[in-house]
Design an enzyme around this catalytic site. Structure first.
Site, PDB file in Angstrom:
ATOM      1  N   LYS A  13       0.825  -1.214   0.000  1.00  0.00           N
ATOM      2  CA  LYS A  13       0.000   0.000   0.000  1.00  0.00           C
ATOM      3  C   LYS A  13       0.856   1.259   0.000  1.00  0.00           C
ATOM      4  CE  LYS A  13      -2.184  -1.018   3.861  1.00  0.00           C
ATOM      5  NZ  LYS A  13      -1.567  -2.284   4.298  1.00  0.00           N
ATOM      6  N   ARG A  88      -9.799   0.736   8.805  1.00  0.00           N
ATOM      7  CA  ARG A  88      -9.330  -0.584   9.230  1.00  0.00           C
ATOM      8  C   ARG A  88     -10.364  -1.322  10.057  1.00  0.00           C
ATOM      9  NH1 ARG A  88      -3.522   0.662   9.049  1.00  0.00           N
ATOM     10  NH2 ARG A  88      -2.201  -1.064   9.633  1.00  0.00           N
ATOM     11  N   ARG A 127      12.034  -4.806   5.088  1.00  0.00           N
ATOM     12  CA  ARG A 127      11.865  -3.459   4.557  1.00  0.00           C
ATOM     13  C   ARG A 127      12.496  -2.382   5.437  1.00  0.00           C
ATOM     14  NH1 ARG A 127       5.268  -2.554   4.844  1.00  0.00           N
ATOM     15  NH2 ARG A 127       5.139  -2.274   7.093  1.00  0.00           N
ATOM     16  N   ARG A 172      -0.452  -8.015  13.675  1.00  0.00           N
ATOM     17  CA  ARG A 172      -1.051  -7.062  12.731  1.00  0.00           C
ATOM     18  C   ARG A 172      -1.886  -7.794  11.680  1.00  0.00           C
ATOM     19  NH1 ARG A 172       4.297  -4.316  11.130  1.00  0.00           N
ATOM     20  NH2 ARG A 172       3.094  -3.104   9.638  1.00  0.00           N
TER      21      ARG A 172
HETATM   22  P1  AMP Z   1       0.571   0.983   9.149  1.00  0.00           P
HETATM   23  O1  AMP Z   1       1.719   1.891   8.888  1.00  0.00           O
HETATM   24  O2  AMP Z   1      -0.638   1.296   8.330  1.00  0.00           O
HETATM   25  O3  AMP Z   1       0.949  -0.474   9.073  1.00  0.00           O
HETATM   26  O4  AMP Z   1       0.134   1.244  10.673  1.00  0.00           O
HETATM   27  C1  AMP Z   1       1.021   1.002  11.743  1.00  0.00           C
HETATM   28  C2  AMP Z   1       0.235   0.889  13.051  1.00  0.00           C
HETATM   29  O5  AMP Z   1      -0.451   2.119  13.312  1.00  0.00           O
HETATM   30  C3  AMP Z   1      -0.844  -0.175  13.057  1.00  0.00           C
HETATM   31  O6  AMP Z   1      -0.344  -1.469  13.392  1.00  0.00           O
HETATM   32  C4  AMP Z   1      -1.799   0.364  14.125  1.00  0.00           C
HETATM   33  O7  AMP Z   1      -1.270   0.166  15.422  1.00  0.00           O
HETATM   34  C5  AMP Z   1      -1.747   1.864  13.850  1.00  0.00           C
HETATM   35  N1  AMP Z   1      -2.756   2.280  12.839  1.00  0.00           N
HETATM   36  C6  AMP Z   1      -2.515   2.805  11.609  1.00  0.00           C
HETATM   37  N2  AMP Z   1      -3.653   3.075  10.957  1.00  0.00           N
HETATM   38  C7  AMP Z   1      -4.656   2.703  11.796  1.00  0.00           C
HETATM   39  C8  AMP Z   1      -6.077   2.698  11.700  1.00  0.00           C
HETATM   40  N3  AMP Z   1      -6.714   3.129  10.592  1.00  0.00           N
HETATM   41  N4  AMP Z   1      -6.779   2.248  12.766  1.00  0.00           N
HETATM   42  C9  AMP Z   1      -6.177   1.810  13.894  1.00  0.00           C
HETATM   43  N5  AMP Z   1      -4.845   1.765  14.042  1.00  0.00           N
HETATM   44  C10 AMP Z   1      -4.083   2.203  13.005  1.00  0.00           C
END
Ligand code: AMP
Length: 214
Positions: A13, A88, A127, A172
């Site tokens: 993404k 999410r 990464r 995750r």
């Molecule tokens: P990401 O960079 O999208 O993988 O997000 C990293 C972490 O941020 C996730 O594992 C969650 O802890 C938090 N996070 C990011 N976006 C969201 C969301 N839309 N809802 C809840 N937690 C989020």
């Protein structure tokens, strides 16, 4: 054009969002990036979110939705939005509908990056990114042309996300399966879901996304 990129962690993404920003001048709205910036700046939101993120769990719907609301308020009406890592949960999907309406936007596509979860752990744990400009790399799949030097800005400083370790990645993915995947049927009923093979090369995934957006 307003699109959601959906897929488990490591599906691509962020990589595809960065390219769409570069190519079409769209804006990437990554709640993960916003939260990491808040953690770094030690804002109240960042202090609250850090432990949850480190555990691979989800931050509250209100916190992330407020971040999105603030970003949308700063955007020109004709700049397209790429929602990356948001929504999410079912609650976030519902809140997003309200936010889009509030800001005079509507959703064009939900692009699901389909991936093989076993391969994702390797993708994620390999990464890293440039500490200066944020360009994304991977140890084996996409290393800098000159080892240790960023292709884009020449920096020699790189960083890895603290939550990109195997244990947190498994949590995750579990969160994705339990809370995020179930929002797809609602979008499917609206006829806006498109699927892309996220295991293909970065260029092939890009071409597939472009074909949808044309
Ligand atoms: P990401 O960079 O999208 O993988 O997000 C990293 C972490 O941020 C996730 O594992 C969650 O802890 C938090 N996070 C990011 N976006 C969201 C969301 N839309 N809802 C809840 N937690 C989020």
């Amino acid at each position: 054009m307003n699109i959601i990129l959906l897929g488990p962690p490591g599906a691509g993404k962020g990589t595809q969002s960065a390219r769409l920003v570069e190519q079409y001048g769209m804006r990437q709205l990554s709640t993960g990036d916003m939260l990491r910036a808040a953690v770094k700046a030690q804002t109240p939101v960042g202090i609250k979110a850090k432990a949850v993120m480190d555990a691979g769990e989800l931050v509250s719907d209100e916190i992330v939705s407020d971040l999105i609301d603030v970003e949308l308020a700063t955007m020109e009406a004709d700049t397209g939005a790429i929602f990356d890592g948001y929504p999410r949960t079912a609650a976030q999907a519902q809140i997003l509908d309200g936010l889009l309406e509030k800001h005079g936007r509507s959703l064009d596509y939900v692009i699901e990056l389909e991936v093989d979860e076993d391969a994702l752990v390797e993708r994620i744990t390999g990464r890293f990114s440039c500490a200066n400009c944020g360009t994304l790399y991977h140890d084996t799949a996409n290393p800098p042309a000159k080892p240790g030097v960023c292709d884009v800005c020449g920096s020699t400083e790189f960083k890895r996300r603290p939550d990109d370790n195997e244990e947190t990645v498994r949590t995750r993915m579990q969160e994705y399966r339990a809370k995020t995947a179930p929002i797809l049927p609602g979008y499917e009923a609206r006829g806006i879901v498109r699927r892309v093979d996220g295991m293909a090369s970065i260029g092939e995934v890009a071409a597939a996304i472009d074909a949808i957006l044309k």
